[in-house]
Design a protein around this motif. Structure first.
Motif, mmCIF file in Angstrom:
data_model
loop_
_atom_site.group_PDB
_atom_site.id
_atom_site.type_symbol
_atom_site.label_atom_id
_atom_site.label_comp_id
_atom_site.label_asym_id
_atom_site.label_seq_id
_atom_site.Cartn_x
_atom_site.Cartn_y
_atom_site.Cartn_z
ATOM 1 N N ILE A 107 0.869 -1.186 0.000
ATOM 2 C CA ILE A 107 0.000 0.000 0.000
ATOM 3 C C ILE A 107 0.897 1.225 0.000
ATOM 4 C CG2 ILE A 107 -1.611 1.387 1.374
ATOM 5 C CD1 ILE A 107 -2.937 -1.199 2.262
ATOM 6 N N ARG A 108 0.595 2.151 -0.889
ATOM 7 C CA ARG A 108 1.291 3.438 -0.937
ATOM 8 C C ARG A 108 0.260 4.530 -0.680
ATOM 9 N NH1 ARG A 108 6.042 3.211 -4.882
ATOM 10 N NH2 ARG A 108 6.328 0.977 -5.146
ATOM 11 N N VAL A 109 0.642 5.496 0.125
ATOM 12 C CA VAL A 109 -0.236 6.612 0.474
ATOM 13 C C VAL A 109 0.451 7.900 0.036
ATOM 14 C CG1 VAL A 109 -1.306 7.867 2.394
ATOM 15 C CG2 VAL A 109 -1.231 5.356 2.433
ATOM 16 N N ALA A 110 -0.279 8.765 -0.624
ATOM 17 C CA ALA A 110 0.285 10.034 -1.083
ATOM 18 C C ALA A 110 0.893 10.796 0.099
ATOM 19 C CB ALA A 110 -0.778 10.878 -1.768
ATOM 20 N N THR A 111 2.069 11.332 -0.118
ATOM 21 C CA THR A 111 2.810 12.037 0.929
ATOM 22 C C THR A 111 2.017 13.200 1.518
ATOM 23 O OG1 THR A 111 4.872 11.385 -0.102
ATOM 24 C CG2 THR A 111 4.996 13.213 1.432
ATOM 25 N N LEU A 112 1.123 13.787 0.749
ATOM 26 C CA LEU A 112 0.348 14.918 1.280
ATOM 27 C C LEU A 112 -0.445 14.525 2.516
ATOM 28 C CD1 LEU A 112 -2.998 15.084 0.572
ATOM 29 C CD2 LEU A 112 -2.057 15.143 -1.701
ATOM 30 N N PHE A 113 -0.720 13.226 2.716
ATOM 31 C CA PHE A 113 -1.446 12.792 3.913
ATOM 32 C C PHE A 113 -0.568 12.788 5.162
ATOM 33 C CE2 PHE A 113 -4.352 11.281 0.686
ATOM 34 C CZ PHE A 113 -5.554 11.712 1.222
ATOM 35 N N ARG A 114 0.726 12.976 5.004
ATOM 36 C CA ARG A 114 1.617 13.084 6.165
ATOM 37 C C ARG A 114 1.246 14.328 6.976
ATOM 38 N NH1 ARG A 114 7.297 12.340 4.307
ATOM 39 N NH2 ARG A 114 6.998 10.151 4.757
ATOM 40 N N ASP A 115 0.765 15.359 6.300
ATOM 41 C CA ASP A 115 0.409 16.610 6.974
ATOM 42 C C ASP A 115 -1.095 16.850 7.032
ATOM 43 O OD1 ASP A 115 3.127 17.361 7.397
ATOM 44 O OD2 ASP A 115 3.254 17.861 5.274
ATOM 45 N N ALA A 116 -1.876 15.885 6.621
ATOM 46 C CA ALA A 116 -3.340 16.023 6.625
ATOM 47 C C ALA A 116 -3.899 15.726 8.017
ATOM 48 C CB ALA A 116 -3.952 15.062 5.604
ATOM 49 N N PRO A 117 -5.120 16.159 8.275
ATOM 50 C CA PRO A 117 -5.758 15.783 9.541
ATOM 51 C C PRO A 117 -5.841 14.260 9.690
ATOM 52 C CG PRO A 117 -6.964 17.571 8.498
ATOM 53 C CD PRO A 117 -5.939 17.093 7.500
ATOM 54 N N ALA A 118 -5.846 13.808 10.933
ATOM 55 C CA ALA A 118 -5.860 12.375 11.235
ATOM 56 C C ALA A 118 -7.013 11.645 10.555
ATOM 57 C CB ALA A 118 -5.923 12.177 12.750
ATOM 58 N N ALA A 119 -8.184 12.257 10.522
ATOM 59 C CA ALA A 119 -9.355 11.605 9.928
ATOM 60 C C ALA A 119 -9.160 11.337 8.441
ATOM 61 C CB ALA A 119 -10.601 12.465 10.147
ATOM 62 N N PHE A 120 -8.439 12.204 7.745
ATOM 63 C CA PHE A 120 -8.241 12.022 6.301
ATOM 64 C C PHE A 120 -7.227 10.907 6.028
ATOM 65 C CE2 PHE A 120 -9.379 16.780 5.701
ATOM 66 C CZ PHE A 120 -10.689 16.501 6.054
ATOM 67 N N LEU A 121 -6.212 10.795 6.873
ATOM 68 C CA LEU A 121 -5.286 9.669 6.736
ATOM 69 C C LEU A 121 -6.041 8.364 6.960
ATOM 70 C CD1 LEU A 121 -2.454 8.467 6.368
ATOM 71 C CD2 LEU A 121 -2.157 8.704 8.857
ATOM 72 N N ARG A 122 -6.870 8.339 7.975
ATOM 73 C CA ARG A 122 -7.657 7.122 8.254
ATOM 74 C C ARG A 122 -8.543 6.767 7.067
ATOM 75 N NH1 ARG A 122 -9.298 3.832 12.448
ATOM 76 N NH2 ARG A 122 -11.417 3.046 12.269
ATOM 77 N N MET A 123 -9.177 7.761 6.452
ATOM 78 C CA MET A 123 -10.059 7.498 5.317
ATOM 79 C C MET A 123 -9.293 6.869 4.168
ATOM 80 S SD MET A 123 -11.258 8.383 2.056
ATOM 81 C CE MET A 123 -10.164 9.744 1.774
ATOM 82 N N ILE A 124 -8.124 7.396 3.821
ATOM 83 C CA ILE A 124 -7.386 6.866 2.677
ATOM 84 C C ILE A 124 -6.847 5.478 2.992
ATOM 85 C CG2 ILE A 124 -5.093 7.869 3.094
ATOM 86 C CD1 ILE A 124 -6.857 7.703 -0.297
ATOM 87 N N VAL A 125 -6.449 5.231 4.224
ATOM 88 C CA VAL A 125 -5.976 3.903 4.612
ATOM 89 C C VAL A 125 -7.123 2.892 4.557
ATOM 90 C CG1 VAL A 125 -5.103 2.539 6.568
ATOM 91 C CG2 VAL A 125 -3.982 4.687 5.923
ATOM 92 N N VAL A 126 -8.273 3.258 5.072
ATOM 93 C CA VAL A 126 -9.450 2.381 4.990
ATOM 94 C C VAL A 126 -9.768 2.068 3.531
ATOM 95 C CG1 VAL A 126 -11.976 2.403 5.308
ATOM 96 C CG2 VAL A 126 -10.454 2.953 7.223
#
Length: 176
Positions: A107-126
């Motif tokens: 799984i790769r996650v866009a680096t912009l989620f490193r600085d995103a709110p916690a809820a948005f990181l959770r959404m993309i991971v889900v």
């Protein structure tokens, strides 16, 4: 003078109903979109490294998808958003090892989620975890997303608003 048409400020919101888009346009025009998102999602996350991201994803996977195969790699990818217009990807590489077919999932996650709110990181991971079981964006896929994150649909929409705000801020030279 450039003759190219500017990118639509609502390019992340295709498919949403016009009355909702009108509300978003009003938030943009009155410069209330950024402050609204900051109030709604004030929580940052501490998932700063690839190792921390792997642990975060693995914990969610263990909690909600025990029967899914193991993940070989999880990391932030600074090329995703720019090149593929994707925010996350999942891949499975199959190799023959000693007469067995072995699949390694990544799984790769866009680096912009490193600085995103916690809820948005959770959404993309889900979202990416759901792809481990459901390849298509169909009813079963979204049912799995909402099983792992009951507010998934709202978070997906708000993540799209966040991306819109980031793009608008970049275009105006603001940091956020």
């Amino acid at each position: 003078m450039s003759t190219a048409a500017p990118a639509s400020p609502l390019r992340y919101l295709g498919g949403y109903p016009e009355p909702l888009l009108a509300q978003v346009r009003e938030l943009i025009e009155t410069e209330r979109l950024g402050p609204m998102l900051a109030r709604r999602y004030p929580e940052p996350h501490q998932v700063r490294t690839d190792r921390a991201l792997f642990d975060y994803v693995d914990e969610l996977k263990s909690r909600h998808m025990r029967n899914a195969g193991p993940l070989a790699k999880v990391h932030y990818d600074n090329k995703l958003h720019v090149i593929r217009n994707a925010l996350g990807t999942h891949t499975a590489v199959s190799r023959v090892q000693g007469g067995r077919l072995v699949a390694k999932r990544e799984i790769r996650v866009a680096t912009l989620f490193r600085d995103a709110p916690a809820a948005f990181l959770r959404m993309i991971v889900v979202h990416e975890l759901a792809h481990l079981k459901q390849r298509e964006h169909d009813k079963a896929f979204y049912a799995l997303c909402t099983h792992m994150e009951p507010d998934y649909h709202q978070l997906e929409f708000d993540t799209r608003l966040y991306l819109t705000q980031l793009e608008l801020a970049a275009g105006s030279g603001d940091a956020g």
